[in-house]
Design a protein around this motif. Structure first.
Motif, PDB file in Angstrom:
ATOM      1  N   PRO A 284       0.810  -1.229   0.000  1.00  0.00           N
ATOM      2  CA  PRO A 284       0.000   0.000   0.000  1.00  0.00           C
ATOM      3  C   PRO A 284       0.838   1.272   0.000  1.00  0.00           C
ATOM      4  CG  PRO A 284      -0.625  -1.465   1.822  1.00  0.00           C
ATOM      5  CD  PRO A 284       0.543  -2.091   1.150  1.00  0.00           C
ATOM      6  N   VAL A 285       2.001   1.224   0.658  1.00  0.00           N
ATOM      7  CA  VAL A 285       2.827   2.442   0.719  1.00  0.00           C
ATOM      8  C   VAL A 285       3.427   2.741  -0.655  1.00  0.00           C
ATOM      9  CG1 VAL A 285       4.839   3.527   1.799  1.00  0.00           C
ATOM     10  CG2 VAL A 285       3.342   2.042   3.152  1.00  0.00           C
ATOM     11  N   SER A 286       4.000   1.704  -1.292  1.00  0.00           N
ATOM     12  CA  SER A 286       4.594   1.990  -2.613  1.00  0.00           C
ATOM     13  C   SER A 286       3.515   2.304  -3.649  1.00  0.00           C
ATOM     14  CB  SER A 286       5.516   0.873  -3.090  1.00  0.00           C
ATOM     15  OG  SER A 286       5.152  -0.358  -2.605  1.00  0.00           O
ATOM     16  N   ARG A 287       2.339   1.683  -3.483  1.00  0.00           N
ATOM     17  CA  ARG A 287       1.248   1.990  -4.423  1.00  0.00           C
ATOM     18  C   ARG A 287       0.860   3.476  -4.322  1.00  0.00           C
ATOM     19  NH1 ARG A 287      -2.350  -1.711  -2.849  1.00  0.00           N
ATOM     20  NH2 ARG A 287      -3.662  -0.313  -1.663  1.00  0.00           N
ATOM     21  N   GLU A 288       0.732   3.948  -3.104  1.00  0.00           N
ATOM     22  CA  GLU A 288       0.374   5.342  -2.883  1.00  0.00           C
ATOM     23  C   GLU A 288       1.470   6.268  -3.414  1.00  0.00           C
ATOM     24  OE1 GLU A 288      -2.625   5.852  -2.001  1.00  0.00           O
ATOM     25  OE2 GLU A 288      -2.417   8.036  -1.987  1.00  0.00           O
ATOM     26  N   ASN A 289       2.723   5.849  -3.171  1.00  0.00           N
ATOM     27  CA  ASN A 289       3.847   6.652  -3.664  1.00  0.00           C
ATOM     28  C   ASN A 289       3.840   6.728  -5.187  1.00  0.00           C
ATOM     29  OD1 ASN A 289       5.136   7.536  -1.357  1.00  0.00           O
ATOM     30  ND2 ASN A 289       6.203   5.597  -1.087  1.00  0.00           N
ATOM     31  N   ALA A 290       3.598   5.570  -5.822  1.00  0.00           N
ATOM     32  CA  ALA A 290       3.574   5.551  -7.288  1.00  0.00           C
ATOM     33  C   ALA A 290       2.463   6.460  -7.800  1.00  0.00           C
ATOM     34  CB  ALA A 290       3.363   4.124  -7.785  1.00  0.00           C
ATOM     35  N   LYS A 291       1.307   6.373  -7.153  1.00  0.00           N
ATOM     36  CA  LYS A 291       0.157   7.191  -7.561  1.00  0.00           C
ATOM     37  C   LYS A 291       0.497   8.684  -7.444  1.00  0.00           C
ATOM     38  CE  LYS A 291      -4.672   7.692  -6.629  1.00  0.00           C
ATOM     39  NZ  LYS A 291      -5.740   7.568  -5.697  1.00  0.00           N
ATOM     40  N   ASN A 292       1.134   9.030  -6.314  1.00  0.00           N
ATOM     41  CA  ASN A 292       1.513  10.436  -6.114  1.00  0.00           C
ATOM     42  C   ASN A 292       2.505  10.902  -7.169  1.00  0.00           C
ATOM     43  OD1 ASN A 292      -0.119  10.505  -3.903  1.00  0.00           O
ATOM     44  ND2 ASN A 292       1.535  10.197  -2.420  1.00  0.00           N
ATOM     45  N   THR A 293       3.424  10.019  -7.505  1.00  0.00           N
ATOM     46  CA  THR A 293       4.419  10.393  -8.522  1.00  0.00           C
ATOM     47  C   THR A 293       3.734  10.663  -9.861  1.00  0.00           C
ATOM     48  OG1 THR A 293       6.001   8.960  -7.417  1.00  0.00           O
ATOM     49  CG2 THR A 293       6.581   9.682  -9.632  1.00  0.00           C
ATOM     50  N   PHE A 294       2.807   9.771 -10.240  1.00  0.00           N
ATOM     51  CA  PHE A 294       2.069   9.986 -11.494  1.00  0.00           C
ATOM     52  C   PHE A 294       1.344  11.340 -11.444  1.00  0.00           C
ATOM     53  CE2 PHE A 294       2.175   5.300 -12.279  1.00  0.00           C
ATOM     54  CZ  PHE A 294       2.510   5.328 -13.610  1.00  0.00           C
ATOM     55  N   GLU A 295       0.649  11.594 -10.332  1.00  0.00           N
ATOM     56  CA  GLU A 295      -0.112  12.848 -10.212  1.00  0.00           C
ATOM     57  C   GLU A 295       0.797  14.049 -10.367  1.00  0.00           C
ATOM     58  OE1 GLU A 295      -3.206  13.544 -10.431  1.00  0.00           O
ATOM     59  OE2 GLU A 295      -3.796  11.441 -10.292  1.00  0.00           O
ATOM     60  N   GLU A 296       1.935  13.958  -9.688  1.00  0.00           N
ATOM     61  CA  GLU A 296       2.891  15.075  -9.731  1.00  0.00           C
ATOM     62  C   GLU A 296       3.367  15.282 -11.175  1.00  0.00           C
ATOM     63  OE1 GLU A 296       4.071  18.034  -7.601  1.00  0.00           O
ATOM     64  OE2 GLU A 296       3.365  16.296  -6.469  1.00  0.00           O
ATOM     65  N   LEU A 297       3.676  14.185 -11.858  1.00  0.00           N
ATOM     66  CA  LEU A 297       4.163  14.288 -13.240  1.00  0.00           C
ATOM     67  C   LEU A 297       3.105  14.912 -14.145  1.00  0.00           C
ATOM     68  CD1 LEU A 297       6.025  10.854 -13.613  1.00  0.00           C
ATOM     69  CD2 LEU A 297       7.069  13.113 -13.579  1.00  0.00           C
ATOM     70  N   PHE A 298       1.847  14.454 -13.989  1.00  0.00           N
ATOM     71  CA  PHE A 298       0.778  15.030 -14.823  1.00  0.00           C
ATOM     72  C   PHE A 298       0.625  16.517 -14.535  1.00  0.00           C
ATOM     73  CE2 PHE A 298      -1.078  10.553 -14.880  1.00  0.00           C
ATOM     74  CZ  PHE A 298      -0.623  10.314 -16.164  1.00  0.00           C
ATOM     75  N   GLY A 299       0.716  16.854 -13.246  1.00  0.00           N
ATOM     76  CA  GLY A 299       0.601  18.266 -12.851  1.00  0.00           C
ATOM     77  C   GLY A 299       1.692  19.107 -13.502  1.00  0.00           C
ATOM     78  N   LEU A 300       2.846  18.508 -13.707  1.00  0.00           N
ATOM     79  CA  LEU A 300       3.974  19.229 -14.307  1.00  0.00           C
ATOM     80  C   LEU A 300       3.951  19.146 -15.839  1.00  0.00           C
ATOM     81  CD1 LEU A 300       6.713  17.887 -11.852  1.00  0.00           C
ATOM     82  CD2 LEU A 300       5.923  20.260 -11.994  1.00  0.00           C
ATOM     83  N   GLY A 301       2.978  18.457 -16.370  1.00  0.00           N
ATOM     84  CA  GLY A 301       2.868  18.348 -17.828  1.00  0.00           C
ATOM     85  C   GLY A 301       3.805  17.316 -18.437  1.00  0.00           C
ATOM     86  N   VAL A 302       4.342  16.433 -17.596  1.00  0.00           N
ATOM     87  CA  VAL A 302       5.296  15.425 -18.073  1.00  0.00           C
ATOM     88  C   VAL A 302       4.540  14.184 -18.565  1.00  0.00           C
ATOM     89  CG1 VAL A 302       7.185  13.897 -17.320  1.00  0.00           C
ATOM     90  CG2 VAL A 302       7.037  16.244 -16.448  1.00  0.00           C
ATOM     91  N   ILE A 303       5.067  13.515 -19.562  1.00  0.00           N
ATOM     92  CA  ILE A 303       4.499  12.240 -20.012  1.00  0.00           C
ATOM     93  C   ILE A 303       5.286  11.101 -19.354  1.00  0.00           C
ATOM     94  CG2 ILE A 303       4.156  10.689 -21.997  1.00  0.00           C
ATOM     95  CD1 ILE A 303       3.525  13.080 -23.702  1.00  0.00           C
ATOM     96  N   PRO A 304       4.655  10.352 -18.436  1.00  0.00           N
ATOM     97  CA  PRO A 304       5.373   9.212 -17.847  1.00  0.00           C
ATOM     98  C   PRO A 304       5.455   8.060 -18.843  1.00  0.00           C
ATOM     99  CG  PRO A 304       3.404   9.797 -16.542  1.00  0.00           C
ATOM    100  CD  PRO A 304       3.311  10.525 -17.847  1.00  0.00           C
ATOM    101  N   ILE A 305       6.622   7.448 -18.904  1.00  0.00           N
ATOM    102  CA  ILE A 305       6.803   6.245 -19.736  1.00  0.00           C
ATOM    103  C   ILE A 305       7.030   5.077 -18.780  1.00  0.00           C
ATOM    104  CG2 ILE A 305       8.149   5.143 -21.556  1.00  0.00           C
ATOM    105  CD1 ILE A 305       8.943   7.909 -22.539  1.00  0.00           C
ATOM    106  N   VAL A 306       6.113   4.115 -18.830  1.00  0.00           N
ATOM    107  CA  VAL A 306       6.108   3.024 -17.853  1.00  0.00           C
ATOM    108  C   VAL A 306       6.558   1.714 -18.485  1.00  0.00           C
ATOM    109  CG1 VAL A 306       4.627   1.724 -16.258  1.00  0.00           C
ATOM    110  CG2 VAL A 306       4.108   4.127 -16.732  1.00  0.00           C
ATOM    111  N   ASN A 307       7.272   0.929 -17.722  1.00  0.00           N
ATOM    112  CA  ASN A 307       7.563  -0.452 -18.117  1.00  0.00           C
ATOM    113  C   ASN A 307       7.684  -1.275 -16.845  1.00  0.00           C
ATOM    114  OD1 ASN A 307       8.112  -2.740 -19.643  1.00  0.00           O
ATOM    115  ND2 ASN A 307      10.033  -1.957 -20.514  1.00  0.00           N
ATOM    116  N   GLU A 308       7.649  -2.570 -17.003  1.00  0.00           N
ATOM    117  CA  GLU A 308       7.931  -3.429 -15.854  1.00  0.00           C
ATOM    118  C   GLU A 308       9.417  -3.299 -15.542  1.00  0.00           C
ATOM    119  OE1 GLU A 308       6.437  -7.430 -16.035  1.00  0.00           O
ATOM    120  OE2 GLU A 308       6.673  -7.464 -13.857  1.00  0.00           O
ATOM    121  N   ASN A 309       9.757  -3.318 -14.249  1.00  0.00           N
ATOM    122  CA  ASN A 309      11.178  -3.244 -13.874  1.00  0.00           C
ATOM    123  C   ASN A 309      11.802  -4.627 -14.065  1.00  0.00           C
ATOM    124  OD1 ASN A 309      13.625  -2.451 -13.000  1.00  0.00           O
ATOM    125  ND2 ASN A 309      12.938  -1.679 -11.009  1.00  0.00           N
ATOM    126  N   ASP A 310      12.001  -4.970 -15.333  1.00  0.00           N
ATOM    127  CA  ASP A 310      12.430  -6.325 -15.686  1.00  0.00           C
ATOM    128  C   ASP A 310      13.763  -6.720 -15.065  1.00  0.00           C
ATOM    129  OD1 ASP A 310      10.291  -7.037 -17.534  1.00  0.00           O
ATOM    130  OD2 ASP A 310      11.114  -5.492 -18.830  1.00  0.00           O
TER     131      ASP A 310
END
Ligand code: GLU
Length: 302
Positions: A138-164
Motif C-alpha cells: 500500500p505504501v509503494s502503491r500510494e507513492n507511485a500514484k503520487n508520482t504519477f499525479e505530480e508528473l501530470f501536474g507538471l505536464g510530463v508524459i510518464p513512460i512506464v515499463n515493468e522493472n524487468d
C-alpha cells in the motif's frame, strides 16, 4: 455481429453514439489516456532493430494528445527486444537472468531514444518502472500514484515499463497489457489504448477460421467474450495474447475506463481514434464501485 446501440454514462451523456451515420465514442473528450505499445509494434520484424520512424510517429501523436489538453501516459515494451539486439543475441532470451540483462541494456537505450524525440517536440518525459510489489504494497502503491499525479501536474508524459531487471517470477506481472490496465486503474484514466499487432477482437481466430467476424464494441465482459479470445499473439517479440488483453479489459473497464485494442502497425491510428475513424475493438467502461485493483492483483495475478 454484436448489435450496436447508444450508450450513456451516469449523467446521461452519450459515451458512444451514431452521428450523421458515423459511429463516435467521443474519445476526444477524454481527460487522461494511457497508451500501451508492444515490442512487436516498435521493432522491425526482419531485423529486430528499433523502428525509429514508428517511434517518431508515436511520440508525435502522444505530444499532440497533450496539446489537446489530455494527460498522457505511455506504457512501452521493448526493453528486452532492444537489449537483445544491442547485445547481439539471435534468439529471444528464455532464461530470466538473460532477459534481465537484456532489459538492463535495452530499457536505457529505449528511454534515450524516447527522451531525444520527445525533446524535439519540447515535451518532457519521465520513466516509471514497476513491479508487482509496487501495486501490492500500500505504501509503494500510494507513492507511485503520487508520482504519477505530480508528473501530470507538471505536464510530463510518464513512460512506464515493468522493472524487468529486478523482477523475478514472484514479482513479475509478465506482460505490459496487464500493467497498462493496472496503471489506468491506479491513475484513474478514462481511456486505455492497447496498440498491438492485431486489429482487435474477432469472434474466432481469423487465421484459422475464415468465418471469424470482427467485433467492434463490447459493452459487457460476458463469458461469450472470453470464448472468442484465443491464446495467440502472432509475433515473437512481445508477450501478450488475447487472454491478457481481456484481463486488461476487465481491470480497465471495471475501474471506469474505456479500452481499445487496435493495430499499432500505423501508430497514427491514435489521432484517427480521436476523430472516430479507426478500426479497433472498443470495450466500454463498466465501473464497479467495489473493484479494488490491489485485491484483484492478489486474487487473479498474484
Ligand atoms: N517488459 C517487457 C519489455 O519491455 C515486455 C513485456 C511485454 O511485451 O508485455 O521488454
Amino acid at each position: 455481429m454484436i448489435k450496436y446501440k447508444k450508450v450513456y454514462d451516469k449523467e446521461e451523456r452519450y459515451l458512444a453514439y451514431w452521428m450523421k451515420g458515423q459511429e463516435s465514442f467521443a474519445f476526444n473528450r477524454k481527460k487522461r489516456v494511457v497508451v500501451k505499445i508492444g515490442s512487436s509494434s516498435l521493432i522491425h520484424e526482419e531485423t529486430g532493430n528499433l523502428n525509429l520512424t514508428k517511434v517518431e510517429y508515436l511520440v508525435r501523436e502522444l505530444c499532440d494528445m497533450r496539446n489537446r489538453g489530455m494527460d498522457v501516459c505511455l506504457v512501452s515494451s521493448g526493453a528486452i527486444a532492444v537489449g537483445r539486439q544491442s547485445i547481439g543475441l539471435r534468439e529471444r532470451p528464455k532464461d530470466i537472468s538473460l532477459k534481465q540483462a537484456c532489459a538492463a541494456v535495452g530499457q536505457a537505450r529505449l528511454m534515450m531514444t524516447y527522451q531525444k524525440i520527445f525533446s524535439e517536440y519540447n515535451q518532457v518525459a519521465g520513466q516509471i518502472l514497476m513491479t508487482k510489489n509496487t501495486m501490492i504494497n500500500p505504501v509503494s502503491r500510494e507513492n507511485a500514484k503520487n508520482t504519477f499525479e505530480e508528473l501530470f501536474g507538471l505536464g510530463v508524459i510518464p513512460i512506464v515499463n515493468e522493472n524487468d531487471t529486478v523482477s523475478t517470477y514472484e514479482m513479475q506481472f509478465g506482460d505490459n497489457d496487464t500493467i497498462s490496465a493496472i496503471v489506468s486503474s491506479l491513475i484513474g484514466a478514462d481511456l486505455l489504448i492497447l496498440l498491438s499487432d492485431i486489429d482487435g477482437l474477432y469472434t474466432d481466430d481469423p487465421r484459422t477460421n475464415l468465418n471469424a467476424e470482427f467485433v467492434r464494441v463490447i459493452e459487457k465482459l460476458e463469458s461469450s467474450v472470453y470464448d472468442m479470445a484465443k491464446h495467440t499473439t502472432g509475433s515473437d517479440a512481445g508477450t501478450g495474447g488475447m487472454a491478457t488483453k481481456l484481463t486488461a479489459a476487465k481491470i480497465a473497464t471495471f475501474s471506469g475506463a474505456d479500452m481499445v485494442i487496435a493495430n499499432g502497425k500505423d501508430v497514427r491510428i491514435l489521432h484517427h481514434m480521436l476523430d472516430d475513424t479507426f478500426t479497433g475493438t472498443v470495450f466500454l467502461a463498466d465501473k464497479k464501485e467495489n473493484f479494488r485493483i490491489a485485491d484483484f492483483i492478489m486474487e487473479t495475478i498474484g
